[in-house]
Design a protein around this motif. Sequence first.
Motif, PDB file in Angstrom:
ATOM      1  N   ASP A 373       0.841  -1.198   0.000  1.00 17.40           N
ATOM      2  CA  ASP A 373       0.000   0.000   0.000  1.00 17.40           C
ATOM      3  C   ASP A 373       0.880   1.253   0.000  1.00 17.40           C
ATOM      4  OD1 ASP A 373       0.879  -0.166   2.547  1.00 17.40           O
ATOM      5  OD2 ASP A 373      -1.087  -0.434   3.473  1.00 17.40           O
ATOM      6  N   ASN A 374       0.270   2.413   0.169  1.00 12.95           N
ATOM      7  CA  ASN A 374       0.998   3.688   0.111  1.00 12.95           C
ATOM      8  C   ASN A 374       1.838   3.848  -1.147  1.00 12.95           C
ATOM      9  OD1 ASN A 374       0.055   4.713   2.533  1.00 12.95           O
ATOM     10  ND2 ASN A 374       1.527   3.488   3.681  1.00 12.95           N
ATOM     11  N   GLN A 375       1.214   3.563  -2.269  1.00  6.89           N
ATOM     12  CA  GLN A 375       1.901   3.742  -3.544  1.00  6.89           C
ATOM     13  C   GLN A 375       1.327   4.978  -4.259  1.00  6.89           C
ATOM     14  OE1 GLN A 375       4.331   1.152  -4.710  1.00  6.89           O
ATOM     15  NE2 GLN A 375       4.134   0.902  -2.500  1.00  6.89           N
ATOM     16  N   THR A 376       2.105   5.509  -5.181  1.00  2.68           N
ATOM     17  CA  THR A 376       1.665   6.675  -5.958  1.00  2.68           C
ATOM     18  C   THR A 376       1.896   6.416  -7.437  1.00  2.68           C
ATOM     19  OG1 THR A 376       2.091   8.249  -4.182  1.00  2.68           O
ATOM     20  CG2 THR A 376       2.201   9.128  -6.410  1.00  2.68           C
ATOM     21  N   ILE A 377       0.887   6.739  -8.231  1.00  2.00           N
ATOM     22  CA  ILE A 377       1.083   6.656  -9.684  1.00  2.00           C
ATOM     23  C   ILE A 377       1.532   8.038 -10.157  1.00  2.00           C
ATOM     24  CG2 ILE A 377      -0.005   6.379 -11.949  1.00  2.00           C
ATOM     25  CD1 ILE A 377      -1.987   4.452 -10.689  1.00  2.00           C
ATOM     26  N   ILE A 378       2.668   8.079 -10.819  1.00  4.70           N
ATOM     27  CA  ILE A 378       3.131   9.322 -11.428  1.00  4.70           C
ATOM     28  C   ILE A 378       2.829   9.190 -12.916  1.00  4.70           C
ATOM     29  CG2 ILE A 378       5.109  10.836 -11.861  1.00  4.70           C
ATOM     30  CD1 ILE A 378       5.034  10.499  -8.917  1.00  4.70           C
ATOM     31  N   CYS A 379       2.137  10.179 -13.430  1.00 11.29           N
ATOM     32  CA  CYS A 379       1.649  10.048 -14.791  1.00 11.29           C
ATOM     33  C   CYS A 379       2.231  11.172 -15.651  1.00 11.29           C
ATOM     34  CB  CYS A 379       0.135  10.149 -14.699  1.00 11.29           C
ATOM     35  SG  CYS A 379      -0.654  10.050 -16.234  1.00 11.29           S
ATOM     36  N   ILE A 380       2.844  10.807 -16.750  1.00  6.55           N
ATOM     37  CA  ILE A 380       3.453  11.800 -17.643  1.00  6.55           C
ATOM     38  C   ILE A 380       2.565  11.865 -18.881  1.00  6.55           C
ATOM     39  CG2 ILE A 380       5.550  12.325 -18.978  1.00  6.55           C
ATOM     40  CD1 ILE A 380       6.728  10.161 -16.738  1.00  6.55           C
ATOM     41  N   VAL A 381       2.098  13.060 -19.187  1.00  5.14           N
ATOM     42  CA  VAL A 381       1.041  13.175 -20.200  1.00  5.14           C
ATOM     43  C   VAL A 381       1.432  14.122 -21.339  1.00  5.14           C
ATOM     44  CG1 VAL A 381      -1.324  14.027 -20.571  1.00  5.14           C
ATOM     45  CG2 VAL A 381      -0.795  12.674 -18.554  1.00  5.14           C
ATOM     46  N   GLY A 382       1.114  13.742 -22.531  1.00 10.87           N
ATOM     47  CA  GLY A 382       1.334  14.606 -23.692  1.00 10.87           C
ATOM     48  C   GLY A 382       0.905  13.861 -24.933  1.00 10.87           C
ATOM     49  N   ASN A 383       0.491  14.599 -25.943  1.00  8.19           N
ATOM     50  CA  ASN A 383       0.002  13.974 -27.162  1.00  8.19           C
ATOM     51  C   ASN A 383       1.099  13.131 -27.822  1.00  8.19           C
ATOM     52  OD1 ASN A 383      -1.705  13.424 -29.294  1.00  8.19           O
ATOM     53  ND2 ASN A 383      -0.998  15.206 -30.453  1.00  8.19           N
ATOM     54  N   LYS A 384       0.809  11.889 -28.095  1.00 11.20           N
ATOM     55  CA  LYS A 384       1.704  10.951 -28.813  1.00 11.20           C
ATOM     56  C   LYS A 384       3.099  10.857 -28.189  1.00 11.20           C
ATOM     57  CE  LYS A 384      -0.598  11.791 -33.194  1.00 11.20           C
ATOM     58  NZ  LYS A 384      -0.491  12.544 -34.413  1.00 11.20           N
ATOM     59  N   ILE A 385       3.206  11.056 -26.893  1.00 12.18           N
ATOM     60  CA  ILE A 385       4.560  11.048 -26.309  1.00 12.18           C
ATOM     61  C   ILE A 385       5.234   9.694 -26.453  1.00 12.18           C
ATOM     62  CG2 ILE A 385       4.445  12.977 -24.685  1.00 12.18           C
ATOM     63  CD1 ILE A 385       3.787  10.959 -22.500  1.00 12.18           C
ATOM     64  N   VAL A 386       4.440   8.645 -26.541  1.00 12.40           N
ATOM     65  CA  VAL A 386       5.083   7.327 -26.649  1.00 12.40           C
ATOM     66  C   VAL A 386       5.766   7.143 -28.002  1.00 12.40           C
ATOM     67  CG1 VAL A 386       3.569   6.208 -24.969  1.00 12.40           C
ATOM     68  CG2 VAL A 386       2.959   6.163 -27.383  1.00 12.40           C
ATOM     69  N   GLU A 387       5.516   8.060 -28.935  1.00  9.91           N
ATOM     70  CA  GLU A 387       6.164   7.933 -30.242  1.00  9.91           C
ATOM     71  C   GLU A 387       7.500   8.674 -30.296  1.00  9.91           C
ATOM     72  OE1 GLU A 387       3.278   9.171 -33.130  1.00  9.91           O
ATOM     73  OE2 GLU A 387       1.809   7.735 -32.357  1.00  9.91           O
ATOM     74  N   LYS A 388       7.875   9.328 -29.218  1.00 10.09           N
ATOM     75  CA  LYS A 388       9.147  10.078 -29.212  1.00 10.09           C
ATOM     76  C   LYS A 388      10.147   9.360 -28.323  1.00 10.09           C
ATOM     77  CE  LYS A 388       9.292  14.798 -30.362  1.00 10.09           C
ATOM     78  NZ  LYS A 388       9.418  16.182 -29.952  1.00 10.09           N
ATOM     79  N   MET A 406       6.367  -0.253 -10.724  1.00  8.88           N
ATOM     80  CA  MET A 406       5.756  -0.703 -11.984  1.00  8.88           C
ATOM     81  C   MET A 406       5.888   0.412 -13.004  1.00  8.88           C
ATOM     82  SD  MET A 406       2.116  -2.302 -10.766  1.00  8.88           S
ATOM     83  CE  MET A 406       1.316  -2.439 -12.348  1.00  8.88           C
ATOM     84  N   ILE A 407       5.803   0.049 -14.277  1.00  9.85           N
ATOM     85  CA  ILE A 407       5.789   1.090 -15.302  1.00  9.85           C
ATOM     86  C   ILE A 407       4.808   0.669 -16.395  1.00  9.85           C
ATOM     87  CG2 ILE A 407       7.883   0.107 -16.369  1.00  9.85           C
ATOM     88  CD1 ILE A 407       8.517   3.135 -17.101  1.00  9.85           C
ATOM     89  N   SER A 408       4.105   1.649 -16.923  1.00 12.65           N
ATOM     90  CA  SER A 408       3.160   1.325 -17.985  1.00 12.65           C
ATOM     91  C   SER A 408       3.405   2.270 -19.151  1.00 12.65           C
ATOM     92  CB  SER A 408       1.747   1.477 -17.434  1.00 12.65           C
ATOM     93  OG  SER A 408       0.844   1.554 -18.484  1.00 12.65           O
ATOM     94  N   TYR A 409       3.732   1.699 -20.296  1.00 11.10           N
ATOM     95  CA  TYR A 409       4.142   2.479 -21.454  1.00 11.10           C
ATOM     96  C   TYR A 409       3.441   1.884 -22.673  1.00 11.10           C
ATOM     97  CZ  TYR A 409       7.341   4.362 -24.987  1.00 11.10           C
ATOM     98  OH  TYR A 409       7.885   5.005 -26.077  1.00 11.10           O
TER      99      TYR A 409
END
Length: 439
Positions: A373-388, A406-409
């Motif tokens: 427990d006591n986890q935090t999701i850090i979310c990086i947001v931007g249009n089509k960022i996974v393509e760069k 964990m990481i989700s990409y």
Amino acid sequence: MKTLKFGGTSVGKPERMRHIARLITQDPDPKIVVLSALSGTTNSLVEIGENLFKKEIEKAGKLIQDLVDHYISFINELYTDERSRESASNAINEHFNFMKGLLSSFFNKRLNNELLAQGELMSTKLFSFYLEEQGIHSRLISALDYMYIDEDKEPDIAFINEKLSGILDQNKGAGIFITQGYICRNHEGEIDNLQRGGSDYTATLIGAAIDAPEVQIWTDIDGMHNNDPRIVEKTYAISNLSFNEASELAYFGAKILHPSSIWPAQKYNIPVRLKNTMQPDAYGTFISDIEEEKKIKAVAAKDGITAIKIKSSRMLMAYGFLRKIFQIFENYRTPIDMISTSEVAVSLTIDDATNLKSIMDDLEDFGEVVVDDNQTIICIVGNKIVEKEEILQKVFRAMENVPVRMISYGGSRYNISILVDTKFKNETLKELNKHIFDI
Ligand code: ADP
Ligand code: ASP
Ligand code: MG
């Protein structure tokens, strides 16, 4: 008709209330004005409710009295005319009498929801009396007459549209409609709410229901910032966001917007503008269906996350394994945010741990279950960022000294999510600010 929402700090002081009265009368356009409770009120109501559940009657009584004192001085300062003071005091007293009555009643969830609704019911009355005193024609309409959530706590836009249109039609020519954010009725007709911060959601639901040209969310900051300004020193306002970007940021913790507030606007293509009440000339943030070039826009963090790992040799090559795991979460109506799998284990995260014990019991039929427990999701947001490609490099560089759980990409084109222990949240946000925004 435009929809304008003013948050707690925007109505939290008498001079602010006077200021928003001026703001909404700058143009003659008809509008619906959604108000939150005065800042601090909902927190106090939550605390009063908690004390009533614990039968701490004296403590609850003291908190109610503190609120009474606060509202008396607010009323004295807000109005100039003795008659307005008297009308406002009488109206507010009815709410406080209800609250005081709770001290000697059997308290339950239904009454708690009614208690939580008092903040918005009072702020809208105070504001309406103020407009009346100023000779500004307006109409107070009750959200309890049109805002509705179904059995799954989902708002029903068709129903809201039908009810609200009827009310607006009956009051043609009113010009300015004042209404409460946050509060609603549930499928049993009882008073309920759209969860903390829900006034943003009220505003976009209204905007969607009446096909507003724009929803404006007026708050205490000049728009959505690139990082959490409460934690990171150098942040800046983002001028434009797409609905996809804004909804990811709202869902993953950018407090300026309620987590669900973007979908109604996106579904009905209603632009949302975030504005600073104290700096009305600042551009703010414009949220629309326009998607800009590939670029990181912002970082947000969502706390209170629980990670669950299920380790099972039976997962190896077994089709249907994940379906069975997901079924358990569905049985307990618990949404999953992140997921990552390996050959022998699957890790996933939830933010609602109400049914954690039962979920764990059921998962144990499938293998060894480990919970963090006591986890935090850090979310990086931007249009089509996974393509760069370089974006991921920058993210990993920022994470050099932070243990990643964990990481989700690649789940969507707009979002990279990283799970860390909450104790590393501030450091992660600061490092990301340096590495991806170069500030
Ligand atoms: P309101 O009472 O007007 O609804 P909130 O307190 O709910 O206001 O939301 C505004 C606050 O959100 C800001 O004062 C700021 O501290 C916080 N916040 C957190 N993350 C962000 C972000 N990314 N951009 C702007 N504000 C943010
Ligand atoms: N007054 C409610 C809260 O404090 C709703 C809102 O302000 O949006 O959560
Ligand atoms: Mg808010």
